[in-house]
Write an enzyme that holds these catalytic residues in place. Structure first.
Site, PDB file in Angstrom:
ATOM      1  CE  LYS A   1      41.355  13.038  59.776  1.00 39.44           C
ATOM      2  NZ  LYS A   1      40.865  13.250  58.418  1.00 39.44           N
TER       3      LYS A   1
ATOM      4  CE  LYS B   1      42.898  24.467  54.117  1.00 32.29           C
ATOM      5  NZ  LYS B   1      41.470  24.115  54.043  1.00 32.29           N
TER       6      LYS B   1
END
Ligand SMILES: [Mg+2]
Length: 371
Positions: A278, A162
């Site tokens: 997704k 991240k």
């Protein structure tokens, strides 16, 4: 069709660009042949776990699924109900029912869900395992390196780190330190979750190019497809024509942009080298696999991940990923983010990969005892 609500906590709240995620609340969707045995060929199980910002709200999901039940009678449910659930309006609801029906069809045919999905999509025999990436948070440099080394120790060969929560200098230093620590053989991805403006993203792309990242994910806000398209050509050399040693551009992956714009707009805009799919946000495993096929046809790499779903939808995402020929490592190691689950995981992460359940359906009898 039957709905069973569930609510699962996360081990720690997950901060996202769309607010913190603290719980995952959804529905198990069961279909059953019933007395006449004709409405569905076998029992099937799905999961509808909405995530506002990515899908409809939980109440809209419930309303949509209950609406289908109310309208449907017996045999109509199988053939028509899924088509009444709009994947753009209620993707989680459609995911729940589409998965249950696909599980039922796969069970009836005595094969795994991935084989069922692949055949429907005209794809070759699916893989038996899927590589997954480790996800590393936005800790300081030393914490990031330690987490990366631990992931390598566990067998991961692809790390997603991240970025975007710190100053760019700090992020570049974190990624350089990880590259030094893990060597060149490890695939590194950086995910900025839309944190940067165009100027910062351009500077990031230039400074990260020498590190040979597998990709930089969502550097810009979701709606900036033009900006993302322009970043795909930014290498380390100011003038690549004059400097033959310039590093090639960092590939750009888009994730949040798909929820805002849809897969096809992202592909049409030439905005991405990779797209993060997704299934829960795309309206079902069938639609996720179809999107993966369209991405490949456009020269874009599909990556499958979850919306931090419970075990049923996570297992379905593994089947989707396995059906994509030679899929790149996927974001399927998300079960550990939950502090409890609906059932033991039939495909736990081991050595940086998951073994695809052999079926029939989702995972044989692994979910038969769910309450
Ligand atoms: Mg992402």
């Amino acid at each position: 069709m039957r709905l069973r609500p569930f609510s699962l906590g996360l081990t720690t709240p997950l901060e996202t660009a769309r607010g913190p995620i603290e719980r995952r609340e959804g529905f198990l969707v069961s279909v059953d042949p019933g007395a006449d045995g004709e409405s569905v060929p076998a029992p099937g199980l799905g999961e509808a776990t909405s995530l506002p910002g990515w899908t409809e709200s939980r109440s809209a999901c419930e309303t949509a699924l209950n609406g289908v039940t109310a309208e449907a009678d017996g045999s109509e449910l199988v053939t028509d109900a899924v088509s009444r659930l709009d994947p753009a309006e209620t993707p989680a609801a459609r995911h729940g029912l589409a998965l249950a029906l696909a599980d039922a069809a796969a069970r009836d045919a005595g094969r795994s869900l991935t084989e069922h999905l692949a055949e429907n999509e005209g794809l070759p025999t699916p893989a038996e395992t899927v590589s997954v990436n480790a996800t590393i948070g936005d800790g300081n440099r030393d914490a990031t390196v330690t987490a990366a080394e631990n992931a390598i120790e566990e067998g991961f060969t692809c790390l997603k780190i991240k970025v975007g929560a710190r100053a760019l200098d700090a992020d570049v230093e974190r990624l350089r330190a990880v590259r030094r620590a893990v060597g060149d053989g490890v695939a590194l991805r950086a995910d900025a979750n839309g944190a940067w403006d165009r100027e910062t993203a351009r500077e990031a792309a230039e400074r990260l190019a020498p590190l040979g990242l597998a990709y930089l994910e969502q550097p810009l806000p979701a709606d900036d497809l033009d900006g993302a398209a322009a970043l795909r050509t930014v290498g380390s050399g100011v003038d690549p024509g004059a400097d033959t040693d310039a590093d090639p551009p960092v590939p750009i992956a888009l994730d949040e942009s798909l929820a805002s714009n849809g897969v096809d707009a992202v592909l049409d805009a030439g905005a991405a080298d990779a797209v993060v799919l997704k299934p829960m946000a795309l309206g079902g495993p069938d639609r996720a696999l179809a999107a993966a096929t369209r991405a490949r046809e456009a020269g874009v790499e599909p990556v499958v991940t979850t919306t931090i779903d419970a075990v049923v939808a996570r297992t379905a995402a593994v089947h989707v990923a396995a059906a994509i020929p030679e899929v790149t490592p996927c974001g399927l190691a998300t079960g550990s983010l939950l502090d409890a689950d609906l059932a033991p995981d039939p495909c736990p992460v081991s050595d940086g990969a998951v073994a695809v359940p052999t079926g029939p359906g989702l995972a044989g009898d692994a979910f038969d005892d769910l309450p």
